[in-house]
Motif scaffolding. Structure first.
Motif, PDB file in Angstrom:
ATOM      1  N   GLY A 192       0.828  -1.214   0.000  1.00 52.55           N
ATOM      2  CA  GLY A 192       0.000   0.000   0.000  1.00 52.55           C
ATOM      3  C   GLY A 192       0.855   1.254   0.000  1.00 52.55           C
ATOM      4  N   ILE A 193       1.887   1.258   0.827  1.00 47.33           N
ATOM      5  CA  ILE A 193       2.796   2.414   0.890  1.00 47.33           C
ATOM      6  C   ILE A 193       3.581   2.538  -0.415  1.00 47.33           C
ATOM      7  CG2 ILE A 193       4.842   3.354   2.060  1.00 47.33           C
ATOM      8  CD1 ILE A 193       3.752   2.070   4.636  1.00 47.33           C
ATOM      9  N   MET A 225       7.230   3.394  11.472  1.00 50.82           N
ATOM     10  CA  MET A 225       5.783   3.201  11.558  1.00 50.82           C
ATOM     11  C   MET A 225       5.488   2.426  12.832  1.00 50.82           C
ATOM     12  SD  MET A 225       5.033   2.051   7.615  1.00 50.82           S
ATOM     13  CE  MET A 225       6.295   0.770   7.574  1.00 50.82           C
ATOM     14  N   SER A 226       4.490   2.877  13.578  1.00 48.54           N
ATOM     15  CA  SER A 226       4.175   2.174  14.822  1.00 48.54           C
ATOM     16  C   SER A 226       2.702   2.305  15.167  1.00 48.54           C
ATOM     17  CB  SER A 226       5.012   2.742  15.975  1.00 48.54           C
ATOM     18  OG  SER A 226       4.603   4.059  16.285  1.00 48.54           O
ATOM     19  N   PRO A 230      -3.198   2.977  11.518  1.00 48.32           N
ATOM     20  CA  PRO A 230      -3.089   2.873  10.056  1.00 48.32           C
ATOM     21  C   PRO A 230      -2.588   4.188   9.447  1.00 48.32           C
ATOM     22  CG  PRO A 230      -5.384   3.131  10.679  1.00 48.32           C
ATOM     23  CD  PRO A 230      -4.619   2.992  11.957  1.00 48.32           C
ATOM     24  N   ILE A 231      -1.772   4.046   8.400  1.00 51.75           N
ATOM     25  CA  ILE A 231      -1.094   5.203   7.813  1.00 51.75           C
ATOM     26  C   ILE A 231      -2.068   6.070   7.017  1.00 51.75           C
ATOM     27  CG2 ILE A 231       0.777   5.947   6.299  1.00 51.75           C
ATOM     28  CD1 ILE A 231       1.800   4.422   8.704  1.00 51.75           C
ATOM     29  N   LEU A 242       1.551  10.665   5.275  1.00 52.93           N
ATOM     30  CA  LEU A 242       2.677   9.914   4.733  1.00 52.93           C
ATOM     31  C   LEU A 242       3.467  10.775   3.749  1.00 52.93           C
ATOM     32  CD1 LEU A 242       4.314   7.271   4.114  1.00 52.93           C
ATOM     33  CD2 LEU A 242       2.569   6.771   2.379  1.00 52.93           C
ATOM     34  N   LEU A 243       2.759  11.384   2.793  1.00 47.29           N
ATOM     35  CA  LEU A 243       3.434  12.165   1.759  1.00 47.29           C
ATOM     36  C   LEU A 243       4.117  13.406   2.329  1.00 47.29           C
ATOM     37  CD1 LEU A 243       0.857  11.870  -1.168  1.00 47.29           C
ATOM     38  CD2 LEU A 243       2.959  10.558  -0.812  1.00 47.29           C
ATOM     39  N   GLN A 244       3.459  14.077   3.263  1.00 49.39           N
ATOM     40  CA  GLN A 244       4.057  15.264   3.883  1.00 49.39           C
ATOM     41  C   GLN A 244       5.328  14.893   4.652  1.00 49.39           C
ATOM     42  OE1 GLN A 244       1.117  17.221   6.341  1.00 49.39           O
ATOM     43  NE2 GLN A 244      -0.224  17.660   4.606  1.00 49.39           N
ATOM     44  N   THR A 245       5.250  13.788   5.399  1.00 53.46           N
ATOM     45  CA  THR A 245       6.392  13.363   6.214  1.00 53.46           C
ATOM     46  C   THR A 245       7.545  12.876   5.339  1.00 53.46           C
ATOM     47  OG1 THR A 245       4.780  12.667   7.880  1.00 53.46           O
ATOM     48  CG2 THR A 245       7.030  11.983   8.233  1.00 53.46           C
TER      49      THR A 245
END
Length: 262
Positions: free
Chosen positions: A19-20, A85-86, A109-110, A115-118
């Motif tokens: 997914g990532i 990720m945790s 869940p991500i 995700l994209l900003q980080t």
């Protein structure tokens, strides 16, 4: 060959990992290579043999945790920026990882936007660190020693001389003219300079000019002739000769070598 930016995703859960990967591949539109690993051991072996700009790893994995992975790569020659990720239950692990220099952590869940900003933040940080490292590697060690002593010389004639040289590198300059500016006898100035700086005036000036030239070669696309002029040489031919005498490589080859390494 110019370094291709790479992100490595590590998670033992195939669904999360894929997914990532798909999210980042869609976002990067082929500009960044996205790799995956199914375990900490696999990721460690991968990173031992090739560089990555960013490592995104789950904290909790069997056999070899994300925390163990982060610890294992601390002394790798090419160290990526790290995101972990945790889940809520892993928050203490996340805190430990941040102490190891992890940029940030993502809560499962991500969330795609987060995700994209980080990821963008982490890549920017890695780029800054890489540039700093490249600049540090370029610094003339003899100038580093002098810079460390310079603070103690600030209010002395030699301190004034070093500040003057720094501010007027692009201008014609002779030792006699500088001694006159400081109202010192040129012979006395010459002895004092060598005694306090550890290099004679002409060698120090040459090293400072070549150092500035190296910075301009890496940070700009200026032609060699303009760089030569900016660091105080009237002809690029003479500048190239001086540069090669100190660096054992021409300015253009130096620029190419550093860009290739980057």
């Amino acid at each position: 060959m110019i370094h291709e930016r790479t992100i490595l995703i590590v998670d033992d859960e195939p669904r999360t990992r894929e997914g990532i990967r798909k999210t980042l591949e869609a976002w990067s539109a082929g500009k960044i290579r996205i790799q995956t690993a199914a375990s900490g051991v696999e990721a460690r072996e991968w990173l031992a043999s090739q560089p990555a700009d960013l490592l995104i790893t789950d904290v909790r994995m069997p056999e070899f945790s994300g925390l163990s992975l982060v610890e294992a790569i601390q002394h790798f020659p090419s160290k990526p920026a790290v995101l972990i990720m945790s889940g809520y239950a892993d928050f203490n692990y996340a805190q430990q990882a941040i102490k190891l220099g992890v940029v940030d952590y993502l809560l499962k869940p991500i969330d795609k936007e987060q995700l994209l900003q980080t990821v963008q933040k982490a890549l920017q940080l890695h780029e800054q660190q890489r540039r700093i490292q490249t600049m540090q590697e370029m610094v003339d060690p003899k100038l580093v020693d002098i810079r460390e002593r310079r603070e103690q010389q600030e209010d002395t004639p030699i301190g004034e001389a070093l500040a003057y040289i720094e501010a007027h590198l692009g201008e014609p300059m002779t030792m006699r003219e500088l001694a006159d500016t400081l109202h010192l006898n040129s012979s006395y100035f010459s002895v004092l300079f060598k005694e306090q700086v550890g290099l004679n005036f002409s060698e120090y000036l040459m090293r400072k000019r070549v150092q500035r030239a190296k910075e301009l070669l890496v940070q700009t696309n200026l032609p060699i002739s303009e760089i030569a002029e900016r660091v105080g040489y009237q002809t690029d031919k003479y500048f190239i000769k001086v540069f090669k005498s100190l660096e054992d490589i021409s300015p253009s080859k130096y620029r190419h070598a550093v860009n290739e390494k980057s």
